[in-house]
Design a protein around this motif. Structure first.
Motif, short mmCIF file in Angstrom:
data_model
loop_
_atom_site.label_atom_id
_atom_site.label_comp_id
_atom_site.label_asym_id
_atom_site.label_seq_id
_atom_site.Cartn_x
_atom_site.Cartn_y
_atom_site.Cartn_z
N SER A 349 77.33 35.75 86.81
CA SER A 349 77.49 34.32 86.53
C SER A 349 76.32 33.56 87.14
N SER A 350 76.22 32.27 86.85
CA SER A 350 75.03 31.50 87.24
C SER A 350 74.83 31.46 88.75
N SER A 351 75.88 31.28 89.52
CA SER A 351 75.71 31.22 90.98
C SER A 351 75.29 32.56 91.55
N ALA A 352 75.79 33.65 91.01
CA ALA A 352 75.41 34.99 91.49
C ALA A 352 73.96 35.30 91.14
N HIS A 353 73.52 34.88 89.94
CA HIS A 353 72.11 35.06 89.59
C HIS A 353 71.21 34.32 90.58
N ARG A 354 71.60 33.10 90.91
CA ARG A 354 70.79 32.31 91.84
C ARG A 354 70.82 32.93 93.23
N PHE A 355 71.99 33.39 93.66
CA PHE A 355 72.11 34.05 94.96
C PHE A 355 71.20 35.27 95.02
N ASN A 356 71.23 36.09 93.98
CA ASN A 356 70.40 37.29 93.93
C ASN A 356 68.92 36.94 93.96
N SER A 357 68.54 35.93 93.22
CA SER A 357 67.13 35.52 93.17
C SER A 357 66.63 35.07 94.54
N MET A 358 67.44 34.26 95.22
CA MET A 358 67.03 33.76 96.53
C MET A 358 66.99 34.89 97.56
N VAL A 359 67.90 35.84 97.44
CA VAL A 359 67.90 36.96 98.37
C VAL A 359 66.66 37.83 98.17
N GLN A 360 66.26 38.04 96.92
CA GLN A 360 65.05 38.83 96.66
C GLN A 360 63.83 38.15 97.30
N ASP A 361 63.73 36.82 97.14
CA ASP A 361 62.63 36.08 97.76
C ASP A 361 62.71 36.19 99.28
N PHE A 362 63.92 36.12 99.79
CA PHE A 362 64.12 36.21 101.25
C PHE A 362 63.63 37.56 101.77
N PHE A 363 63.93 38.62 101.05
CA PHE A 363 63.49 39.95 101.48
C PHE A 363 61.96 40.06 101.47
N GLU A 364 61.33 39.45 100.51
CA GLU A 364 59.87 39.47 100.48
C GLU A 364 59.29 38.73 101.69
N ASP A 365 59.92 37.60 102.03
CA ASP A 365 59.44 36.82 103.16
C ASP A 365 59.66 37.54 104.49
N VAL A 366 60.78 38.24 104.58
CA VAL A 366 61.15 38.87 105.83
C VAL A 366 60.49 40.23 106.00
N GLY A 367 59.76 40.68 105.01
CA GLY A 367 59.13 42.00 105.06
C GLY A 367 58.36 42.28 106.34
N PRO A 368 57.44 41.39 106.77
CA PRO A 368 56.68 41.68 108.00
C PRO A 368 57.54 41.83 109.23
#
Length: 685
Positions: A349-368
């Motif tokens: 659903s729309s909220s889960a898509h948005r949650f997943n998208s933000m989490v993916q960005d978060f993982f990229e940021d937290v990589g270092p």
């Protein structure tokens, strides 16, 4: 002019010393004359006057000899030493001055041992040595403090001071000189509100850790690894690292943390620690000092990002229609995976898509941060916001009450109710897909960017496994709430009356009409609900059929456990004023057989199958307590199976299944109709 002055000073000192010597010799002569006269007079009986005359003549001859001698070499050196040392110090010929001072020390020691100089002269010589040592030390210290002094000169000055016997002062001056240079160099590095924080951090780190490295090298070259100097060096380096970290925190990390710039904050920390790692090869690790200062800012940036994800997801959930769609980025339903195969894109659903998208960005940021051992707090924070999102999904279930949902972090967001079973199953699809596939996949990608080996790898695998278990436990909350709500809808009416009570079985023997032998309505509705949900789930949980199967099993289990644990039901059956009669027992046995038959292979776990057999045992025991034999009043097992199969066929719209048939690939495929129908023999045993 200087030569003439030197000569005059020399002859003046020589004349004075000779005069003093003459006086001393005269006194010695008189003393010797008197003692000799006494000794000879006592031993030989000669007259003292004649002995006195002889000694006096001898003494006068000795004095004449001393007056005629040239000054000795030691006297020449002694009188030349102060002027020579002045020249060496004036010309900064440090090594020669040190050699001269060492030679003077040795000459003073020899003169004291051999008596070539008087005690007064020896004390004067030592005083001159001490004064000139201090004078040389002051010159060296002054030179070390000059900003124009190069590295070679600094090490030479420190080495000379150590040779002078002032090692602690030399080491402190060495570190002070490096600190002075560092402060001068840092004045050229100014933070800018428009500049990238990483550039400022890199420039600052380059200066700080280069100077610390040079100080380590200089200290090792001059002082070696003496513990006292190493301790002072580590203290000094720690202080420099602390000052550096505070500057980075104030001018780079603070703004990143306040604005939620996790990637920028992580990059600054990584740059700083990267430079500090260059010192590890030299035996000095300062990463713990830096991280103690950096961690609060990094944690603040983490919290800010997680809070933003949580708030954005909650806002979207308030308007979510709980309809599953493919990602809204134009990606086709099928996309090529990293392995080259075609993979089905997730429907959320729309909220889960948005949650997943933000989490993916978060993982990229937290990589270092993973390589910096800060990944743990990021993963824990993600668990927290996933739990918050699941709580939103629970609150979207009809009939959910506040005490079932932890509303922390949800604010005043009110989500739209998932009215239909399709929408309710969509809630479970959101949570299960995120927990089972999307979030673990992103975490694996994150950790693959920072590989480890040996025990660290085993620890990481264990941490990931535990993290996934926590995700699943969070989804279980939603699943259990879903099953509980549907079980309550089946068991209770809108007025609070129960569809599953002891009266419905006990009262059957008080009716005059023959009953219509079909399973009780509540169990027919349970099968109808399960059948319908299974059909919907087949479209929703594509590729994850096991989750749908376990969900249906959990719903069946919820209803049957309710019956098994309903104390009021069993009190009436076992202890009530009206006993369970033959018709009531037959209806109860039919209901249980019906659940076993429609549940086998699809909706019934082994555990619940055993629960049902225990329920049958308990009912038949209650009936036997009235003095009647259940085997005499119950029809054959085939009769129960036929009636149950007829109902299953009618509700499902499918032809009857022969006894013993089941779905081969079912997780409970070993539970057959024959084994289920042996409940009566199970009870009698």
């Amino acid at each position: 002019m200087q030569i003439m002055l030197h000569s005059s000073v020399f002859w003046y000192r020589t004349s004075k010393e000779i005069s003093d010597l003459e006086g001393e010799l005269l006194s010695v002569r008189n003393l010797l004359s008197t003692q000799s006269a006494l000794i000879h007079g006592l031993s030989e009986g000669v007259q003292i006057d004649s002995l006195s005359t002889g000694l006096e003549g001898s003494a006068e001859q000795d004095i004449s000899t001393v007056e005629d001698q040239e000054p000795s070499e030691i006297w020449k050196w002694y009188t030349d030493f102060p002027d020579m040392l002045d020249v060496l110090l004036a010309e900064r010929r440090v090594d020669e001055a040190l050699d001269a001072l060492d030679e003077a020390e040795q000459i003073a020691a020899d003169a004291k041992q051999k008596g070539t100089l008087s005690m007064a002269d020896i004390l004067a010589l030592k005083r001159a040595i001490s004064e000139n040592r201090q004078k040389l030390a002051d010159q060296l210290a002054e030179a070390a403090c000059q900003s124009s002094t190069c590295g070679v000169e600094l090490r030479a000055a420190a080495s000379a001071l150590k040779r002078l016997g002032d090692g602690p002062r030399a080491h402190s001056l060495l570190l002070s000189a490096h600190n002075q240079r560092l402060q001068l160099n840092m004045q050229t590095i100014q933070p800018s509100s428009t500049s990238y924080g990483g550039a400022y951090t890199a420039s600052l780190a380059q200066q700080v850790f280069r100077v610390i490295a040079q100080a380590l090298s200089d200290s090792a070259e001059v002082f070696g690894d003496e513990p006292a100097y190493m301790s002072e060096l580590v203290t000094w380096a720690t202080k420099q690292a602390m000052s550096f970290s505070l500057l980075v925190k104030r001018h780079a990390l603070a703004s990143c943390a306040a604005g939620g710039g996790l990637r920028a904050a992580a990059e600054c920390v990584k740059i700083a620690l990267g430079y500090s790692e260059l010192l590890v090869a030299r035996g000095l690790s300062l990463s713990a000092v830096l991280m103690k200062q950096f961690r609060p800012s990094v944690d603040q940036a983490l919290d800010s990002n997680l809070r933003r994800i949580e708030e954005s997801t909650a806002a979207l959930a308030a308007a979510d229609d709980w309809v599953l769609t493919y990602p809204p980025t134009g990606i086709r339903p099928f996309a090529r995976s990293s392995a080259g195969s075609l993979a089905l894109q997730p429907k959320l659903s729309s909220s889960a898509h948005r949650f997943n998208s933000m989490v993916q960005d978060f993982f990229e940021d937290v990589g270092p941060l993973v390589s910096l051992q800060l990944g743990g707090s990021a993963m824990d924070g993600l668990l927290k916001i996933f739990d918050s999102y699941v709580n939103l999904l629970i609150s979207a279930l009809p009939g959910s009450v506040d005490d079932e949902v932890n509303l922390e972090g949800l604010g005043n967001k009110i989500v739209r109710m998932a009215e239909t079973e399709e929408e309710q199953l969509a809630l479970l699809a959101n949570a299960s897909l995120l927990a089972e596939e999307l979030l673990p996949r992103a975490a694996m990608k994150l950790y693959s960017m920072n590989p480890v080996r040996g025990p660290d790898r085993q620890n990481r695998v264990a941490e990931q496994r535990e993290w996934k278990r926590k995700l699943h436990r969070t989804v279980d909350k939603l699943r259990d709430s879903f099953c509980r709500q549907h079980a309550l809808d089946l068991i209770f009416t809108d007025d609070g009356d129960s569809h599953l009570s002891a009266d419905m079985y006990i009262n059957m023997d008080n009716t005059v009409e023959d009953p219509e032998w079909v399973p009780s309505l509540i169990f027919q509705e349970l099968y109808g609900k399960l059948n319908k949900m299974a059909s919907i789930a087949a479209d929703i949980f594509v590729g994850r059929e096991r989750f749908a199967t376990l969900l249906m099993m959990r719903l069946t289990e919820t209803v049957m456990l309710w019956l098994s644990e309903d104390q009021s039901f069993w009190e009436e059956i076992e202890e009530g004023p009206r006993a369970l009669g033959p018709l009531g027992l037959q209806q109860f046995y039919l209901d249980m057989q019906f659940v076993i038959l429609f549940g086998q292979g699809r909706f019934l776990s082994r555990h619940v199958h055993q629960v049902i057999l225990n329920i049958i045992d308990r009912a038949m025991a209650a009936f036997s307590a009235t003095g009647m034999d259940p085997d005499r009043v119950l029809p054959s097992d085939d009769w129960f199976i036929d009636v149950a199969q007829e109902t299953i066929s009618r509700i499902s719209g499918k032809p009857r299944v022969a006894n013993g048939e089941r779905e081969v690939n079912s997780p409970t495929a070993s539970v057959s109709a024959q084994s289920v129908s042996s409940a009566r023999s199970h009870s009698s045993s």
